[in-house]
Design a protein around this motif. Structure first.
Motif, mmCIF file in Angstrom:
data_model
loop_
_atom_site.group_PDB
_atom_site.id
_atom_site.type_symbol
_atom_site.label_atom_id
_atom_site.label_comp_id
_atom_site.label_asym_id
_atom_site.label_seq_id
_atom_site.Cartn_x
_atom_site.Cartn_y
_atom_site.Cartn_z
ATOM 1 N N CYS A 87 0.853 -1.206 0.000
ATOM 2 C CA CYS A 87 0.000 0.000 0.000
ATOM 3 C C CYS A 87 0.879 1.243 0.000
ATOM 4 N N GLN A 90 -1.965 4.837 2.516
ATOM 5 C CA GLN A 90 -2.730 4.743 3.757
ATOM 6 C C GLN A 90 -2.473 5.892 4.721
ATOM 7 N N GLU A 93 -6.201 10.246 4.148
ATOM 8 C CA GLU A 93 -7.607 9.887 4.333
ATOM 9 C C GLU A 93 -8.194 9.395 3.014
ATOM 10 N N TYR A 94 -9.127 8.453 3.095
ATOM 11 C CA TYR A 94 -9.632 7.763 1.905
ATOM 12 C C TYR A 94 -10.182 8.718 0.845
ATOM 13 N N ARG A 95 -10.969 9.706 1.237
ATOM 14 C CA ARG A 95 -11.531 10.619 0.224
ATOM 15 C C ARG A 95 -10.428 11.379 -0.521
ATOM 16 N N GLN A 97 -7.371 10.068 -0.972
ATOM 17 C CA GLN A 97 -6.749 9.046 -1.822
ATOM 18 C C GLN A 97 -7.461 8.974 -3.169
ATOM 19 N N PRO A 124 -15.139 5.909 -5.651
ATOM 20 C CA PRO A 124 -14.648 5.217 -4.459
ATOM 21 C C PRO A 124 -15.373 3.891 -4.243
ATOM 22 N N GLU A 128 -13.539 0.907 2.287
ATOM 23 C CA GLU A 128 -12.145 1.319 2.208
ATOM 24 C C GLU A 128 -11.205 0.130 2.437
#
Length: 176
Positions: A87, A90, A93-95, A97, A124, A128
């Motif tokens: 990865c 990480q 934050e996912y949004r 990414q 998305p 996650e």
């Protein structure tokens, strides 16, 4: 720091991270204007760095400390993140990414492909973590006949990191 032929550097600099590269590394500029790549950073980070590798047009640095955190930085949720090569984002934050993945693809199409295109929209995943229904691991036979299954270590690609049940990418039933 050493000259343009490379080598290890000793100087410390303050850098503002301006973007992310395709491998998830932060991209900033040294006071000299040279591009520097910094793992574990996000756009907007203001960091104290030590130059590890100094080339003619770019450098690789190590973050010694943060003076200011950029929007979206987070402590990586995976306990293996700092060692595992599986990865790269990480610490974001996912949004963020998802947004940066679209920017990286758009940038590559424009810069490398010469295509005039807007950044594509990246949809998305509803999950996650534990979303992959398949993934590829590296197998390595150990002395004595044992086998380790996992991903290559980030800074030691000749080694395999046993991810056990800790990996956050594959569905839990795959890890069992």
């Amino acid at each position: 720091m050493t000259g343009p032929t490379g080598g290890r550097g000793q100087g410390e600099e303050v850098v503002v991270v301006e973007g992310l590269g395709a491998g998830g590394v932060g991209v900033g500029r040294l006071p000299s204007g040279k591009v520097v790549f910094l793992r574990g950073t996000v756009p907007g980070d203001r960091v104290q760095v030590r130059i590890l590798l100094d080339r003619k047009k770019w450098a690789v640095g190590e973050v010694l400390g943060w003076r200011e955190r950029g929007e979206g930085w987070r402590e990586p949720p995976c306990p293996l993140y700092r060692r595992c090569g599986g990865c790269a984002l990480q610490h974001l934050e996912y949004r963020h990414q998802v947004a940066w993945k679209g920017r990286v693809v758009g940038d590559a199409l424009r810069r490398i492909g010469g295509v005039r295109v807007e950044d594509p929209e990246v949809k998305p995943s509803p999950r996650e973590f534990h979303y992959r229904s398949r993934f590829t691991v590296t197998l390595r036979r150990l002395p004595g006949g044992g086998v380790v299954a996992g991903f290559r270590e980030r800074d030691r690609p000749g080694r395999v990191l046993d991810v056990g049940g800790e990996c956050l990418l594959p569905r839990k039933e795959l890890m069992e």
